[in-house]
Write an enzyme that holds these catalytic residues in place. Sequence first.
Site, PDB file in Angstrom:
ATOM      1  N   CYS A   2       0.849  -1.180   0.000  1.00 57.80           N
ATOM      2  CA  CYS A   2       0.000   0.000   0.000  1.00 57.80           C
ATOM      3  C   CYS A   2       0.891   1.238   0.000  1.00 57.80           C
ATOM      4  O   CYS A   2       2.105   1.131   0.101  1.00 57.80           O
ATOM      5  CB  CYS A   2      -0.855   0.026   1.257  1.00 57.80           C
ATOM      6  N   ARG A  28       0.998   2.154  -5.951  1.00 59.31           N
ATOM      7  CA  ARG A  28       1.271   1.125  -4.942  1.00 59.31           C
ATOM      8  C   ARG A  28       0.002   0.374  -4.519  1.00 59.31           C
ATOM      9  O   ARG A  28       0.083  -0.603  -3.755  1.00 59.31           O
ATOM     10  CB  ARG A  28       1.888   1.764  -3.700  1.00 59.31           C
ATOM     11  N   TRP A  75      -3.744  -1.676  -1.230  1.00 57.52           N
ATOM     12  CA  TRP A  75      -3.707  -2.884  -2.044  1.00 57.52           C
ATOM     13  C   TRP A  75      -4.064  -4.000  -1.075  1.00 57.52           C
ATOM     14  O   TRP A  75      -3.249  -4.401  -0.252  1.00 57.52           O
ATOM     15  CB  TRP A  75      -2.311  -3.090  -2.621  1.00 57.52           C
ATOM     16  N   ASN A 101       1.293   0.064   6.020  1.00 59.48           N
ATOM     17  CA  ASN A 101       1.658  -0.717   4.828  1.00 59.48           C
ATOM     18  C   ASN A 101       2.501  -1.884   5.319  1.00 59.48           C
ATOM     19  O   ASN A 101       3.499  -1.668   5.997  1.00 59.48           O
ATOM     20  CB  ASN A 101       2.466   0.152   3.862  1.00 59.48           C
ATOM     21  N   GLY A 102       2.105  -3.104   4.972  1.00 56.76           N
ATOM     22  CA  GLY A 102       2.871  -4.274   5.399  1.00 56.76           C
ATOM     23  C   GLY A 102       1.927  -5.391   5.786  1.00 56.76           C
ATOM     24  O   GLY A 102       0.732  -5.355   5.453  1.00 56.76           O
ATOM     25  N   GLU A 479       9.958 -20.132 -18.805  1.00 59.28           N
ATOM     26  CA  GLU A 479       9.747 -18.768 -18.328  1.00 59.28           C
ATOM     27  C   GLU A 479      10.852 -17.835 -18.833  1.00 59.28           C
ATOM     28  O   GLU A 479      10.583 -16.691 -19.232  1.00 59.28           O
ATOM     29  CB  GLU A 479       9.657 -18.757 -16.796  1.00 59.28           C
ATOM     30  N   LYS A 483      10.131 -14.534 -21.147  1.00 56.65           N
ATOM     31  CA  LYS A 483      10.578 -13.176 -20.806  1.00 56.65           C
ATOM     32  C   LYS A 483      11.336 -12.568 -21.985  1.00 56.65           C
ATOM     33  O   LYS A 483      11.076 -11.448 -22.400  1.00 56.65           O
ATOM     34  CB  LYS A 483      11.501 -13.157 -19.580  1.00 56.65           C
ATOM     35  N   GLU A 486       8.965 -12.009 -25.163  1.00 59.02           N
ATOM     36  CA  GLU A 486       7.889 -11.012 -25.111  1.00 59.02           C
ATOM     37  C   GLU A 486       8.403  -9.580 -25.072  1.00 59.02           C
ATOM     38  O   GLU A 486       7.726  -8.668 -25.535  1.00 59.02           O
ATOM     39  CB  GLU A 486       6.926 -11.283 -23.940  1.00 59.02           C
ATOM     40  N   HIS A 502      14.559 -35.008 -30.163  1.00 60.91           N
ATOM     41  CA  HIS A 502      13.356 -35.451 -30.881  1.00 60.91           C
ATOM     42  C   HIS A 502      12.890 -34.407 -31.893  1.00 60.91           C
ATOM     43  O   HIS A 502      11.730 -34.401 -32.282  1.00 60.91           O
ATOM     44  CB  HIS A 502      12.245 -35.781 -29.887  1.00 60.91           C
ATOM     45  N   LYS A 602      -1.154  -5.949 -19.822  1.00 61.34           N
ATOM     46  CA  LYS A 602      -0.881  -6.547 -18.506  1.00 61.34           C
ATOM     47  C   LYS A 602      -1.952  -7.568 -18.142  1.00 61.34           C
ATOM     48  O   LYS A 602      -1.666  -8.624 -17.622  1.00 61.34           O
ATOM     49  CB  LYS A 602      -0.814  -5.441 -17.452  1.00 61.34           C
TER      50      LYS A 602
END
Length: 607
Positions: A2, A28, A75, A101-102, A479, A483, A486, A502, A602
Amino acid sequence: MCGIFGCVLREGKAAPLLHEALKRLEYRGYDSVGEATVYNNKIYVKKDAGKIEEVHAIENLDDLPGSVGIGHTRWATHGGPSKVNAHPHLDCTGKIAIVHNGIIENFMELKDELIDEGHVFVSKTDSEVIAHLIEKEVKSGLPFVEAVRNALKRLEGSYAIAVLYAEQPDMIICARKESPLVLGIKEDACFCASDIPAFLHLTRKSVVLENGEIAILRSDGYELRRISDGAEVHREPEWIDWTPEMAEKQGYPHYMLKEIHEQPQAMRNAVRLQEQYLDLMATFLDRAQEVFLVAAGTSYHACLAASYMFSKLAMRTVHPVIASEFIEEYGKALNIDTTILFVSQSGETADTLEALEYARNRASTLLGLTNVIGSTLTRVARAYICQQSGPEIGVAATKTFTSQLLVLAQLALRLAKKRGKVSQSEIDYLEEEIRKMPSYAEEVIARVEDKVRELAQKYYKKNLFLFLGRGISSATALEGRLKLMEISYKPSLAFPAGESKHGPISVVEEGVPVIFICPRDETRKEIKGNIMEMKARGATIILIIEEGDEELKSLADDYIEVVKGVPEILSPAIYVIPLQLFAYYVAVLNGLDPDKPRNLAKSVTVK
Ligand code: F6R
């Protein structure tokens, strides 16, 4: 993640400043917002669910009275986005207001204790306990600063807080442990904020509050103390010469790089899950006849890695499936005995939601792992876990991937425990290693970044890359490929290394870079064979290896060493970090903006 802000002005109204600062912190978190001010020994609060301007349009945040105030943009992690769960939170007397925040890990125990003592809670947040704990300490007769300090000592987890007290209307107290907090200093005002952009338009003089410190802010200056023993700390302000754009990215040129660097902190949050949620999920997974993990893109790669975790630790077969294929492949076979864990950072990916809806109609048990409380996934799932990574702005998923992996590893371990599939000593060892993951990530980022940048410089013009791994590292390879592809648009291939002979090996010719992910694990003998096969065809061999792995180094044209001793099932979250950095630097060297790759969004809300 947050955003919090506080200001103490010698004169003028705090509320418009709070409003402006919160807009600058909205990146945030933005599911609810609130402000509190103190005036004539009374606390005034306005808050609600929604984005800042939506709430302002209804509430007029700017007409709160007084020159001292605190604000919060949220958040959600504990308790959905709603008016009661929005910060600031008050104590029972209404004289103490806090923003936080936390994550307070022990809030359940503290809340039970405070309720037994007669405190009344109104929200579902972990944060509200802070206000009541301070109230309790004040009632015991302590001066306010001491009361706050004592209350903080009882908190386990992470926090950046700002506190207002009606009886001392000329000051704010703020403090931090792990979550960030910086002070802004002016002749006639002091500010505290989660991040510098909140006050950069007001002052360029700033003091970073260190872990375990508390600050008392007045309009004519600030005092710093240690939370543990109250000892005074002296730190002079520094001059910040960032542009507003740089400040928003904390000095990083792109959000993606900032978010790669945020991984240790995101991981810390991911290992702070509430036990009972993990337990509930593990119970559902244990009882199911058949378990699927369904996701798209990077989240699918986390599911693929998780399938190894579940089978190796809990001896439970789970089927990772790409969301857009799920209905075609398994739809007709779903029934009441099927349990599906949907993994989606956004909780809104159309392919994943379509699979979710389909499975709901077939009465399957629906579980969720997401970063966004209040998303469709959290509303539809029977139970869900929030990975608590905070907003991710770069289109390429980085910190949310490594956090997903950590949550899934904890879930697999919890299931293993439930099913009696691992010894107590192995559980203790893995739990300890999971706790060490944020430090491993920190060390790897610090150690490999320069070397990765050099490699990117050497290879950024190449037009084909291969990524290979075996076992759980085949997910890391996929992955790493995603990255790079993209954000740098480099055609790349990834597959389990054993598959190369193969077919895919036919694309390899002199100088094609082949990146192998090689933690020290049971696949070592085979991966060495695969490296030799590629070498024999002229490939340039780049290895991601454990620190000090001399044998593999001798086979490589280039290598990146990560930390020693990461257990196999946790290795993707560490070995992927050099690959994220490699993708980032290759994109930048090719003149591309990694935060805004072409054709991508996104949150993919179309099928
Ligand atoms: C890749 C990336 C995407 C997402 C995918 C699923 O870097 O970000 O592949 O992983 O669109 O998104 P979520 O996890 O929000 O369902």
